[in-house]
Write a protein that holds these residues in place. Structure first.
Motif, PDB file in Angstrom:
ATOM      1  N   TRP A  34       8.493  -0.588   4.548  1.00 31.88           N
ATOM      2  CA  TRP A  34       7.382   0.271   3.790  1.00 31.88           C
ATOM      3  C   TRP A  34       7.427   0.323   2.241  1.00 31.88           C
ATOM      4  N   ASP A  35       6.505   0.464   1.620  1.00 33.06           N
ATOM      5  CA  ASP A  35       6.299   0.462   0.164  1.00 33.06           C
ATOM      6  C   ASP A  35       7.083   1.550  -0.257  1.00 33.06           C
ATOM      7  N   ASN A  36       6.854   2.731   0.487  1.00 37.24           N
ATOM      8  CA  ASN A  36       7.459   3.896  -0.080  1.00 37.24           C
ATOM      9  C   ASN A  36       7.541   4.840   0.970  1.00 37.24           C
ATOM     10  N   LYS A  37       8.484   6.125   0.945  1.00 30.53           N
ATOM     11  CA  LYS A  37       8.498   6.929   1.950  1.00 30.53           C
ATOM     12  C   LYS A  37       7.056   7.792   2.387  1.00 30.53           C
ATOM     13  N   GLN A  39       4.019   6.228   2.691  1.00 33.91           N
ATOM     14  CA  GLN A  39       3.349   5.540   3.555  1.00 33.91           C
ATOM     15  C   GLN A  39       3.762   5.713   5.068  1.00 33.91           C
ATOM     16  N   ASN A 292      12.188   1.361   8.266  1.00 38.33           N
ATOM     17  CA  ASN A 292      12.851   2.088   7.298  1.00 38.33           C
ATOM     18  C   ASN A 292      14.056   1.609   6.684  1.00 38.33           C
ATOM     19  N   ASN A 296      17.675   6.581   5.824  1.00 37.91           N
ATOM     20  CA  ASN A 296      16.765   7.349   5.919  1.00 37.91           C
ATOM     21  C   ASN A 296      16.902   8.495   6.747  1.00 37.91           C
TER      22      ASN A 296
END
Lengths: 613, 218
Positions: A34-37, A39, A292, A296
């Protein structure tokens, strides 16, 4: 708890904590991330918030005691949905594989669970995308004024409307005749209806382009598809509240009827709704959380997602019922006006002698003075409560009730476009999880060669799925969609969910799972999670499954048809399924559910054979 | 003498009046819903409005039968109710004791329906001729259908998206390959390359057995 089934070789199949930390540091390349959380959260929200939140939950809420339904819903959300959600998140994040990979790692005999998830996701995806195709058809047709479903087409000499439309209504006719051209039974296939083929093509192509690089592209698409529905719902809420009759709709929805809580069907429906709403056992959630980072906080994610789903369901239900209240009030007012006109015409009274406020008094007076004339007239009974509870779930809600309401709003093409774009976004964001649950297992099972790029895998899957879904483009397509909706998703999902919980708790080992969570998140899961994972959630799912099987086996299976020649027209007629449908039902529900034991058995036999040699 | 003239004058209208009865075979019932149509701006139905109606109908008859001189007196009205509904029959201009056939009246009304409606600021629904079905306005079906246009736009956008994404992936892969081969140039001296466990897709390119001739062509 020492109750764990023997599972030799588990440590060899799963990455150890040192491996996980090392992979995290070195950012091992070829697994997508994932590019960031945001997304990730948006993708999960999109997956959980689907069309069912708009057209299934409000109906359940209203028919099972209104505000009182929220009690079983929230209880089961927390006791059944949230634990399973965290289970899927955690196991995916820990074992860093898609659904087939995860279950194969836990035990090679359990690979069947992953295969079953894939089959279920495939079957659901096929009919779900057909619903999206219908939504696209309505969307494409919303760019004109007046809307095509606002008026019946004229008959040949132009003096009246087409009889099928005259007897039912413009919106019914538009859906069943113009859009679907439905035949009168599932047996008459009637050939292919080409507008639906084009819409299916559009739906699968959009799906393909959004998922073409896996979560690389779908992760960007969810920024729109997950957020836009909330904005549109807000717009509709504001518009809805200003319409006449909106508050009667909301009152109807939330009026609590505490007696409904005593009925077991209320609790069963709440449990089933929670289960299907979270898209559990599709395999998509496991896949998504495997991308992830290892540390996370999936516990927080699970709680957050549960809260978002619950609140969104209530929000969507409120909006839906403002519109339903408006439509019911419109119909009620026109029913009363028609009756007034009939009375005025029959008794030759001046126009302003009867109006809505003195209608009842005037009617009674006329009835007592000349009852025989009244009997000869066509006075309809106008009841607001009946109108509020009319046909308000599933496709009936979106394509009939809502389209009728929108056609009566000023500026209807704009509202129609907004509404169908919202439904489209809700549907396609759920399908991202679906297609993830199909493509990744196909890759892990080597059915799609590993060397192929992601684009080729997505393309081939979408193309094959498009060809199979041409089944739903026939004239009997709607009956097939209902068949799939009722049988492909219900029993298999519950079975897979149950087996998942048993597998993780008793085959993987709940102690090991607790340690994993401590490694990933930093603290062990609390007593709440322990109790729900071990006893409460599996028990709830088992109860729902057993009750469901028992009720299904007892009743004769019937379905509703649009048959202009039937006596109940324009209501849908209830017709029994032909005998060969039972084979299809068994294939849909049975094959996915039975994959798990059959695979385990086959593997056992195969290994015994090998040993003997 | 004068009485005789008076009687003779009144006789045709009296004779004509008895031709109009509710349920007459050659008559039509008319119903107006003025308040429903106009709300606050509704006018009151009185003798003058009735006169306008008879005149408009006479106009309709004249337009249909080009040549025959219909007059207001040829339109006979009876059985007025507070609802504002009444029956009318049309007598022939040539012989006031015979009625014009039902079908002819219907055709005449149909032809000039719009004019009759607009004379009263009403519509087909609020000025009803019971028995004469209004010719409904056909819904406009633009050609090509708008949905095909939207479909075309969407498919075009999606198709362009697919092509762009495929092209960029192919370009990215080519770029990666070029970078890899440049990287191999630099690493020619260092013959050792660490192997990452299980992550490289198809193994490690061992420099010691590389195609040196490619680079060291002197």
């Amino acid at each position: 708890m020492k109750l764990v089934l023997p599972n030799p070789g588990l440590d060899d199949r799963i990455p150890s904590y040192e491996d996980l930390d090392r992979m995290e540091k070195e950012e091992a390349g070829d697994r997508p991330k994932w590019d960031n959380k945001a997304q990730y959260i948006l993708t999960c929200v999109g997956l959980c918030i689907g069309i069912g939140n708009v057209w299934r939950f409000p109906y359940l809420c209203q028919s099972h005691g209104g505000g009182a339904f929220l009690i079983p819903y929230v209880i089961l959300l927390v006791l059944e949905g949230m634990p399973l959600l965290l289970l899927e998140f955690a196991i995916g994040q820990r074992l860093r594989k898609g659904s087939v990979g995860v279950w194969r790692a836990i035990s090679p005999y359990l690979t069947g669970v992953g295969v079953a998830s894939m089959l279920v996701s495939l079957l659901i995806g096929l009919y779900y995308n057909t619903l999206i195709a219908w939504i696209l058809w309505y969307l494409f047709n919303s760019f004109q004024s007046p809307l095509p479903w606002a008026q019946c087409p004229l008959n040949d000499n132009g003096t009246g409307f087409v009889p099928e439309c005259q007897r039912s209504s413009a919106v019914d006719y538009y859906f069943y005749r113009v859009t679907l051209n439905s035949s009168a039974s599932i047996v008459d296939s009637g050939g292919i209806h080409w507008p639906i083929v084009l819409c299916l093509l559009a739906a699968w192509t959009v799906m393909c382009v959004c998922y073409i690089r896996g979560i690389g592209t779908s992760g960007k698409a969810v920024y729109v598809t997950a957020i836009l529905p909330y904005i549109v719902l807000a717009i509709f809420l504001i518009r809805g509240l200003t319409l006449k009759g909106a508050l009667s709709g909301i009152k109807f929805l939330f009026t609590p009827d505490v007696d409904e809580l005593m009925k077991p069907t209320t609790w069963l429906d709440a449990g089933a709704q929670v289960f299907y709403a979270f898209s559990l056992a599709w395999g998509g959630l496991i896949s998504f959380s495997s991308y992830n980072p290892v540390h996370n906080n999936c516990m927080q994610d699970a709680v957050m997602l549960t809260a978002i789903t619950g609140l969104t369901s209530i929000y969507a239900a409120t909006v839906t019922y403002t519109i339903i209240g408006f439509r019911a009030t419109e119909k009620y007012d026109s029913c009363i006006s028609d009756n007034i006109m009939t009375l005025l015409n029959a008794f030759e009274l001046p126009e302003d002698s009867i109006f809505t406020s003195n209608y009842d008094a005037a009617f009674n007076h006329l009835n007592s003075s000349s009852p025989d004339i009244i009997l000869g007239l066509d006075i309809k009974i106008c009841d607001l409560q009946t109108l509020l509870s009319e046909g308000v779930e599933g496709t009936g809600l979106a394509f009939i009730v809502f389209t009728e309401a929108i056609a009566n709003m000023p500026g209807s093409p704009a509202w129609s476009v907004l509404f169908f774009i919202m439904l489209f976004c809700l549907g396609i964001s759920s399908l991202f999880g679906n297609i993830e649950g199909v493509v990744v297992p196909l890759k892990d099972l080597n059915m799609l060669p590993q060397k192929w790029p992601q684009e080729a895998r997505t393309g081939v899957t979408c193309a094959v799925a498009f060809i199979i879904s041409l089944l739903f483009a026939q004239h009997s397509g709607i009956y097939w969609v209902t068949l799939f909706d009722n049988f492909a998703g219900s029993v298999p999902l519950l079975t897979i969910g149950l087996i998942e919980m048993i597998a993780v708790v008793y085959i993987y080992g709940i102690d090991r799972f607790n340690e994993d969570l401590e490694f990933m998140v930093g603290h062990k899961p609390s007593i709440f999670w322990q109790v729900t994972w071990r006893f409460i959630s599996p028990l709830i799912v088992l109860v729902i499954l057993v009750f469901y099987l028992v009720t299904q086996v007892q009743e004769e299976l019937t379905y509703l048809v649009w048959d202009p020649n039937s006596e109940e027209f324009p209501s849908l007629a209830s017709v029994p399924y032909p005998k060969w449908i039972y084979v299809i039902i068994f294939l849909l529900a049975g094959v996915s559910s039975l994959t798990v034991p059959v695979y385990a058995l086959c593997r056992l036999v195969f290994l015994c054979f090998k040993k003997k040699k | 003498m004068l009485e005789k003239i008076l009687v003779l004058l009144c006789l045709p209208s009296a004779l004509a009046q008895h031709l109009c009865t509710p349920g007459a075979s050659d008559g039509y019932k008319v119903r107006l819903s003025i308040k429903t149509a106009l709300g606050d701006q509704a006018y009151v139905w009185n003798e003058n409005e009735m006169f306008l109606f008879r005149a408009t109908l006479a106009f309709a008859m004249r337009t249909h039968f080009n040549g025959q001189m219909y007059n207001v007196s040829n339109i006979v009205v009876c059985d007025e109710t507070p609802r504002v509904s009444f029956w009318f029959v049309v007598t022939s201009p040539l012989d006031t004791s015979t009625l014009v056939d039902r079908k002819d009246v219907e055709e005449a009304v149909r032809k000039s329906r719009n004019r009759i409606n607009s004379a009263f600021l009403l519509t087909d629904k609020t000025l009803e001729f019971i028995g004469i079905a209004p010719t409904l306005a056909a819904p406009v079906y633009p050609d090509p259908p708008p949905w095909l246009i939207v479909f075309g736009v969407v498919m075009g956008a999606v198709g362009a998206g697919i092509i762009i994404l495929l092209v960029t992936s192919v370009l990215q892969k080519k770029r990666k390959k070029n970078e890899k081969s440049e990287g191999e140039d630099d690493e020619e001296d260092t013959r050792v390359k660490t192997v990452e466990n299980g992550t490289a897709s198809d193994g490690v390119y061992n420099m010691s057995f590389s195609d040196d001739e490619r680079f060291t062509k002197m």
